[in-house]
Design a protein around this motif. Structure first.
Motif, PDB file in Angstrom:
ATOM      1  N   ALA A   1       0.839  -1.200   0.000  1.00 32.68           N
ATOM      2  CA  ALA A   1       0.000   0.000   0.000  1.00 32.68           C
ATOM      3  C   ALA A   1       0.873   1.249   0.000  1.00 32.68           C
ATOM      4  CB  ALA A   1      -0.905   0.011   1.230  1.00 32.68           C
ATOM      5  N   PHE A   2       0.298   2.302  -0.567  1.00 32.14           N
ATOM      6  CA  PHE A   2       0.934   3.608  -0.519  1.00 32.14           C
ATOM      7  C   PHE A   2       0.401   4.363   0.696  1.00 32.14           C
ATOM      8  CE2 PHE A   2       1.370   2.314  -4.898  1.00 32.14           C
ATOM      9  CZ  PHE A   2       2.689   2.640  -5.155  1.00 32.14           C
ATOM     10  N   PRO A   3       1.234   5.214   1.303  1.00 29.84           N
ATOM     11  CA  PRO A   3       0.814   5.920   2.522  1.00 29.84           C
ATOM     12  C   PRO A   3      -0.227   6.993   2.226  1.00 29.84           C
ATOM     13  CG  PRO A   3       2.961   6.706   1.808  1.00 29.84           C
ATOM     14  CD  PRO A   3       2.607   5.545   0.919  1.00 29.84           C
ATOM     15  N   PRO A   4      -1.004   7.359   3.252  1.00 28.70           N
ATOM     16  CA  PRO A   4      -1.986   8.433   3.077  1.00 28.70           C
ATOM     17  C   PRO A   4      -1.304   9.712   2.608  1.00 28.70           C
ATOM     18  CG  PRO A   4      -2.218   7.378   5.220  1.00 28.70           C
ATOM     19  CD  PRO A   4      -0.962   6.847   4.609  1.00 28.70           C
ATOM     20  N   ARG A   5      -2.046  10.517   1.893  1.00 28.64           N
ATOM     21  CA  ARG A   5      -1.539  11.801   1.432  1.00 28.64           C
ATOM     22  C   ARG A   5      -1.477  12.773   2.612  1.00 28.64           C
ATOM     23  NH1 ARG A   5       0.949   9.722  -1.848  1.00 28.64           N
ATOM     24  NH2 ARG A   5       1.914  11.691  -1.746  1.00 28.64           N
ATOM     25  N   LEU A   6      -0.564  13.701   2.535  1.00 29.66           N
ATOM     26  CA  LEU A   6      -0.490  14.777   3.517  1.00 29.66           C
ATOM     27  C   LEU A   6      -1.539  15.820   3.169  1.00 29.66           C
ATOM     28  CD1 LEU A   6       3.403  15.129   3.605  1.00 29.66           C
ATOM     29  CD2 LEU A   6       1.941  13.967   5.268  1.00 29.66           C
ATOM     30  N   PRO A   7      -1.920  16.686   4.115  1.00 32.86           N
ATOM     31  CA  PRO A   7      -2.964  17.687   3.828  1.00 32.86           C
ATOM     32  C   PRO A   7      -2.677  18.529   2.579  1.00 32.86           C
ATOM     33  CG  PRO A   7      -2.497  17.644   6.160  1.00 32.86           C
ATOM     34  CD  PRO A   7      -1.481  16.743   5.504  1.00 32.86           C
ATOM     35  N   GLU A   8      -1.407  18.803   2.315  1.00 34.60           N
ATOM     36  CA  GLU A   8      -1.064  19.611   1.138  1.00 34.60           C
ATOM     37  C   GLU A   8      -0.935  18.768  -0.141  1.00 34.60           C
ATOM     38  OE1 GLU A   8       2.848  18.571   3.205  1.00 34.60           O
ATOM     39  OE2 GLU A   8       0.879  19.199   3.867  1.00 34.60           O
ATOM     40  N   GLN A   9      -1.307  17.491  -0.056  1.00 33.14           N
ATOM     41  CA  GLN A   9      -1.243  16.582  -1.207  1.00 33.14           C
ATOM     42  C   GLN A   9      -2.633  16.005  -1.491  1.00 33.14           C
ATOM     43  OE1 GLN A   9       1.581  13.882   0.607  1.00 33.14           O
ATOM     44  NE2 GLN A   9       3.224  14.612  -0.723  1.00 33.14           N
ATOM     45  N   PRO A  10      -3.481  16.757  -2.170  1.00 31.33           N
ATOM     46  CA  PRO A  10      -4.855  16.289  -2.382  1.00 31.33           C
ATOM     47  C   PRO A  10      -4.999  15.187  -3.424  1.00 31.33           C
ATOM     48  CG  PRO A  10      -4.516  18.370  -3.502  1.00 31.33           C
ATOM     49  CD  PRO A  10      -3.260  18.091  -2.714  1.00 31.33           C
ATOM     50  N   ILE A  11      -3.925  14.917  -4.174  1.00 33.43           N
ATOM     51  CA  ILE A  11      -3.997  13.934  -5.260  1.00 33.43           C
ATOM     52  C   ILE A  11      -2.831  12.962  -5.166  1.00 33.43           C
ATOM     53  CG2 ILE A  11      -3.905  13.623  -7.776  1.00 33.43           C
ATOM     54  CD1 ILE A  11      -5.172  16.393  -8.023  1.00 33.43           C
ATOM     55  N   PHE A  12      -3.131  11.696  -5.401  1.00 35.83           N
ATOM     56  CA  PHE A  12      -2.126  10.647  -5.564  1.00 35.83           C
ATOM     57  C   PHE A  12      -2.020  10.405  -7.056  1.00 35.83           C
ATOM     58  CE2 PHE A  12      -1.302   6.060  -6.108  1.00 35.83           C
ATOM     59  CZ  PHE A  12      -0.082   5.967  -5.463  1.00 35.83           C
ATOM     60  N   TYR A  13      -0.814  10.472  -7.600  1.00 41.52           N
ATOM     61  CA  TYR A  13      -0.695  10.377  -9.053  1.00 41.52           C
ATOM     62  C   TYR A  13       0.277   9.287  -9.505  1.00 41.52           C
ATOM     63  CZ  TYR A  13       3.404  13.294  -8.189  1.00 41.52           C
ATOM     64  OH  TYR A  13       4.591  13.774  -7.705  1.00 41.52           O
ATOM     65  N   PRO A  14      -0.216   8.084  -9.696  1.00 41.77           N
ATOM     66  CA  PRO A  14       0.596   7.061 -10.349  1.00 41.77           C
ATOM     67  C   PRO A  14       0.688   7.385 -11.843  1.00 41.77           C
ATOM     68  CG  PRO A  14      -1.601   6.220  -9.956  1.00 41.77           C
ATOM     69  CD  PRO A  14      -1.542   7.585  -9.331  1.00 41.77           C
ATOM     70  N   VAL A  15       1.800   7.009 -12.469  1.00 42.25           N
ATOM     71  CA  VAL A  15       2.013   7.345 -13.872  1.00 42.25           C
ATOM     72  C   VAL A  15       1.910   6.105 -14.744  1.00 42.25           C
ATOM     73  CG1 VAL A  15       3.384   9.357 -13.207  1.00 42.25           C
ATOM     74  CG2 VAL A  15       4.555   7.220 -13.759  1.00 42.25           C
ATOM     75  N   THR A  16       1.752   6.342 -16.045  1.00 41.83           N
ATOM     76  CA  THR A  16       1.442   5.242 -16.959  1.00 41.83           C
ATOM     77  C   THR A  16       2.655   4.620 -17.637  1.00 41.83           C
ATOM     78  OG1 THR A  16       1.074   6.730 -18.829  1.00 41.83           O
ATOM     79  CG2 THR A  16      -0.843   6.216 -17.440  1.00 41.83           C
TER      80      THR A  16
ATOM     81  N   GLU B   1      -8.846  11.083  -0.835  1.00 45.88           N
ATOM     82  CA  GLU B   1      -9.864  10.330  -0.096  1.00 45.88           C
ATOM     83  C   GLU B   1     -10.163   8.966  -0.728  1.00 45.88           C
ATOM     84  OE1 GLU B   1     -12.060  13.422  -2.641  1.00 45.88           O
ATOM     85  OE2 GLU B   1     -10.328  13.454  -1.309  1.00 45.88           O
ATOM     86  N   ASP B   2      -9.694   8.715  -1.943  1.00 45.74           N
ATOM     87  CA  ASP B   2      -9.884   7.423  -2.610  1.00 45.74           C
ATOM     88  C   ASP B   2      -8.674   6.496  -2.462  1.00 45.74           C
ATOM     89  OD1 ASP B   2     -12.234   8.602  -3.440  1.00 45.74           O
ATOM     90  OD2 ASP B   2     -11.751   8.557  -5.580  1.00 45.74           O
ATOM     91  N   LEU B   3      -7.626   6.961  -1.798  1.00 38.52           N
ATOM     92  CA  LEU B   3      -6.390   6.175  -1.762  1.00 38.52           C
ATOM     93  C   LEU B   3      -6.564   4.835  -1.051  1.00 38.52           C
ATOM     94  CD1 LEU B   3      -3.484   5.940  -2.631  1.00 38.52           C
ATOM     95  CD2 LEU B   3      -2.822   7.218  -0.584  1.00 38.52           C
ATOM     96  N   ASP B   4      -7.358   4.762   0.007  1.00 38.29           N
ATOM     97  CA  ASP B   4      -7.582   3.466   0.659  1.00 38.29           C
ATOM     98  C   ASP B   4      -8.207   2.466  -0.314  1.00 38.29           C
ATOM     99  OD1 ASP B   4      -6.486   4.256   3.083  1.00 38.29           O
ATOM    100  OD2 ASP B   4      -8.431   4.714   4.003  1.00 38.29           O
ATOM    101  N   ASP B   5      -9.207   2.911  -1.089  1.00 37.97           N
ATOM    102  CA  ASP B   5      -9.811   2.030  -2.100  1.00 37.97           C
ATOM    103  C   ASP B   5      -8.778   1.640  -3.150  1.00 37.97           C
ATOM    104  OD1 ASP B   5     -12.348   1.882  -1.024  1.00 37.97           O
ATOM    105  OD2 ASP B   5     -13.177   3.442  -2.311  1.00 37.97           O
TER     106      ASP B   5
END
Length: 115
Positions: A26-41, A94-98
């Motif tokens: 799993a990837f860690p939760p985002r910090l408050p200043e990181q609203p998006i998790f961005y994996p690349v293709t 907020e979708d990172l856990d899913d």
């Protein structure tokens, strides 16, 4: 049989430690200043970020590779981030856990910088 999509994520040493604590699942939760998790293709885009951004910022960079359930991933559009070769998914924090629950197998380190 689950269809999967391979993605990459460039990370620095602090994020890598948190991934290791999660047993590479799993990837860690985002910090408050990181609203998006961005994996690349693509691996090449992840290499560019790890080498050109993570190394100057923290002294080292890593490229992780992992698979995600394709059906789950289809909820999100691919975004272009500054060029046709810079494609990434924007996963709201907020979708990172899913997202993590839909990783198939382990997160793997495939490149390390500096080499």
């Amino acid at each position: 049989m689950t269809q999967v999509t391979t993605l990459w994520r460039p990370v620095g040493p602090e994020e890598l430690k948190l991934i290791e604590v999660a047993e590479m699942e799993a990837f860690p939760p985002r910090l408050p200043e990181q609203p998006i998790f961005y994996p690349v293709t693509t691996e090449s885009y992840a290499v560019k970020i790890a080498r050109d951004w993570n190394v100057p910022a923290s002294g080292s960079g890593y490229v992780t590779e992992f698979e995600v359930d394709t059906t789950f991933l289809s909820r999100y559009d691919i975004q272009e981030a500054g060029g046709r070769e810079h494609l990434e998914y924007w996963i709201p924090a907020e979708d990172l856990d899913d997202f993590n629950r839909n990783i198939v197998g382990k997160i793997r380190i495939v490149r390390t910088f500096p080499e």
